[in-house]
Design an enzyme around this catalytic site. Sequence first.
Site, PDB file in Angstrom:
ATOM      1  N   TYR A  56      -1.694  -6.473  -2.863  1.00  0.00           N
ATOM      2  CA  TYR A  56      -1.469  -7.473  -3.896  1.00  0.00           C
ATOM      3  C   TYR A  56      -2.397  -7.189  -5.073  1.00  0.00           C
ATOM      4  O   TYR A  56      -3.580  -7.500  -5.032  1.00  0.00           O
ATOM      5  CB  TYR A  56      -1.726  -8.886  -3.383  1.00  0.00           C
ATOM      6  CG  TYR A  56      -0.781  -9.356  -2.305  1.00  0.00           C
ATOM      7  CD1 TYR A  56       0.446  -8.736  -2.072  1.00  0.00           C
ATOM      8  CD2 TYR A  56      -1.116 -10.436  -1.514  1.00  0.00           C
ATOM      9  CE1 TYR A  56       1.296  -9.188  -1.089  1.00  0.00           C
ATOM     10  CE2 TYR A  56      -0.270 -10.895  -0.525  1.00  0.00           C
ATOM     11  CZ  TYR A  56       0.942 -10.267  -0.317  1.00  0.00           C
ATOM     12  OH  TYR A  56       1.779 -10.726   0.667  1.00  0.00           O
ATOM     13  N   HIS A 132       2.018  -5.718   7.637  1.00  0.00           N
ATOM     14  CA  HIS A 132       2.880  -6.284   6.597  1.00  0.00           C
ATOM     15  C   HIS A 132       4.362  -5.996   6.866  1.00  0.00           C
ATOM     16  O   HIS A 132       5.214  -6.850   6.656  1.00  0.00           O
ATOM     17  CB  HIS A 132       2.473  -5.681   5.251  1.00  0.00           C
ATOM     18  CG  HIS A 132       2.604  -6.616   4.108  1.00  0.00           C
ATOM     19  ND1 HIS A 132       1.702  -6.638   3.088  1.00  0.00           N
ATOM     20  CD2 HIS A 132       3.517  -7.555   3.791  1.00  0.00           C
ATOM     21  CE1 HIS A 132       2.069  -7.536   2.190  1.00  0.00           C
ATOM     22  NE2 HIS A 132       3.166  -8.110   2.608  1.00  0.00           N
TER      23      HIS A 132
END
Length: 170
Positions: A56, A132
């Site tokens: 991110y 993820h």
Amino acid sequence: MNKRILGKDLEVSSIGFGCMGMSHAYGTVSTRKEAEALIAEAIECGCTFFDTAEIYGTTEDPHHNEKLLGEVLKPYRDKIVLASKCGIRFDETATTVNKPLIPDGRPETIRASIDGSLQRLKTDHLDLYYIHRIDPTVPIEETAGAMKELMEQGKITHWGLSEADEDIIA
């Protein structure tokens, strides 16, 4: 705020704070001052669960979110549950605006990723660390083995899977 148990014993607020939007995908990047105010308000409302990921960030700073949270959450570290994710990267060779994601669940990648995340998040451990995306080229048992090693080393206390189907979980 109500609490929930994730897995066997990880207590979190029933509403968690997904921090991605402060650095990635949704408009402009938050300033430190904006992030501090937002997180302080969330904590005041009873939120204890904060989630990020190593990817991110921005083009200029791919790890912006973890770095930002490392600074902003530091005063609250003993009062919160901190989670981050590993196991994917952007395909930097792609010419598209939205670069495709490449899953990478290899144990060596997981071991390298945790050390970077801990440094950026300014902590000695994560309360939850999860994959993820599932890497179809790596047996899930190898990924699980790497997570077990991280638990034995005290780098994480819990681990999990994101976007896993029933067969992988079984």
